[in-house]
Design a protein around this motif. Structure first.
Motif, short mmCIF file in Angstrom:
data_model
loop_
_atom_site.label_atom_id
_atom_site.label_comp_id
_atom_site.label_asym_id
_atom_site.label_seq_id
_atom_site.Cartn_x
_atom_site.Cartn_y
_atom_site.Cartn_z
N VAL A 46 0.72 -1.06 -0.08
CA VAL A 46 -0.04 -0.10 0.10
C VAL A 46 0.79 1.14 -0.02
O VAL A 46 1.94 1.05 0.62
N THR A 47 0.05 2.17 -0.45
CA THR A 47 1.06 3.61 -0.36
C THR A 47 0.40 4.50 1.09
O THR A 47 1.42 5.12 1.50
N LEU A 48 -0.77 4.17 1.30
CA LEU A 48 -1.30 4.92 2.33
C LEU A 48 -2.42 4.36 2.65
O LEU A 48 -3.45 3.94 1.82
N GLY A 49 -2.88 3.89 4.17
CA GLY A 49 -4.03 3.08 4.59
C GLY A 49 -4.31 1.87 3.78
O GLY A 49 -3.33 1.12 3.95
N ASP A 50 -5.26 1.68 3.00
CA ASP A 50 -5.59 0.44 2.14
C ASP A 50 -5.31 0.62 0.73
O ASP A 50 -5.79 -0.22 -0.18
N MET A 51 -4.85 1.68 0.21
CA MET A 51 -4.69 1.95 -1.14
C MET A 51 -3.36 1.22 -1.67
O MET A 51 -2.26 1.62 -1.42
N VAL A 52 -3.54 0.37 -2.70
CA VAL A 52 -2.57 -0.31 -3.36
C VAL A 52 -1.59 0.69 -4.19
O VAL A 52 -2.13 1.70 -4.59
N HIS A 53 -0.38 0.70 -3.78
CA HIS A 53 0.70 1.59 -4.27
C HIS A 53 0.58 1.43 -5.92
O HIS A 53 0.70 0.47 -6.53
N GLY A 54 0.76 2.52 -6.65
CA GLY A 54 0.97 2.65 -7.95
C GLY A 54 2.13 2.08 -8.50
O GLY A 54 1.98 1.46 -9.85
N GLY A 55 3.11 1.71 -7.91
CA GLY A 55 4.41 0.92 -8.15
C GLY A 55 4.11 -0.31 -8.48
O GLY A 55 4.44 -1.06 -9.41
N ALA A 56 3.28 -0.71 -7.43
CA ALA A 56 2.70 -2.23 -7.48
C ALA A 56 1.77 -2.73 -8.56
O ALA A 56 2.09 -3.45 -9.32
N ILE A 57 0.95 -1.47 -8.78
CA ILE A 57 0.10 -1.73 -10.18
C ILE A 57 0.88 -1.44 -11.25
O ILE A 57 0.67 -2.40 -12.25
N ALA A 58 1.67 -0.71 -11.48
CA ALA A 58 2.70 -0.67 -12.57
C ALA A 58 3.44 -1.93 -12.92
O ALA A 58 3.85 -2.26 -13.85
N THR A 59 4.04 -2.68 -11.93
CA THR A 59 4.65 -3.69 -11.93
C THR A 59 3.68 -4.86 -12.41
O THR A 59 4.37 -5.68 -13.04
N LEU A 60 2.53 -5.03 -11.62
CA LEU A 60 1.68 -5.85 -12.40
C LEU A 60 1.16 -5.88 -14.02
O LEU A 60 1.37 -6.78 -14.63
N ALA A 61 1.21 -4.49 -14.37
CA ALA A 61 1.07 -4.25 -15.78
C ALA A 61 2.06 -4.58 -16.64
O ALA A 61 2.17 -5.17 -17.77
#
Length: 137
Positions: A46-61
């Motif tokens: 996560v980046t903050l709270g329960d929001m998945v970090h954009g870097g993790a999303i970009a890595t999945l992509a």
């Protein structure tokens, strides 16, 4: 000597890649017109709270682009590949959920493959979109 398909190469590669394993990305489908990879929910991503970090999303992509590009080829003698370029658009926050990368080849050439990836929740809600060029071999 049997030639492996790109999908077979990806099935072997993904569990052995340290960064892919660290994020917990697993393949759901590696052949056919679409590939599907899952990033399981993990509070350490996560980046903050329960929001998945954009870097993790970009890595999945990025990993989904790689799998989509390899899915359409026979494995070359030299197993090399690289993402040449990738553009990401974040559409909505992902909160406390697994994410699925759904990748498709838009156009394949001799060495460059143009792909797109939709990053969605298991319920199909769109979180991000990526367009990328990948070089196999």
């Amino acid at each position: 000597m049997t030639t492996q398909t790109g999908a077979e190469v990806m099935a072997q590669f993904l569990p052995q890649s340290p960064f892919v394993a660290k994020l917990g990305i697993v393949a759901e489908s590696l052949d056919g017109p679409e590939v599907r990879l899952r990033l399981p929910w993990d509070p350490s991503n996560v980046t903050l709270g329960d929001m998945v970090h954009g870097g993790a999303i970009a890595t999945l992509a990025d990993v989904t682009v790689m799998a989509a590009a390899w899915a359409r080829v026979q494995a070359p003698d030299s197993l090399r590949g690289v993402t040449v370029s990738m553009s990401m658009q974040y559409l909505a926050p992902a909160r406390s959920t697994d994410l699925v990368g759904v990748g498709r080849v838009l156009r394949g050439g001799k060495s460059l493959t143009h792909c797109e990836v939709d990053v969605v929740t298991p319920a199909g809600e769109k979180v991000a979109k990526a367009v990328a060029t990948y070089k196999v071999g």
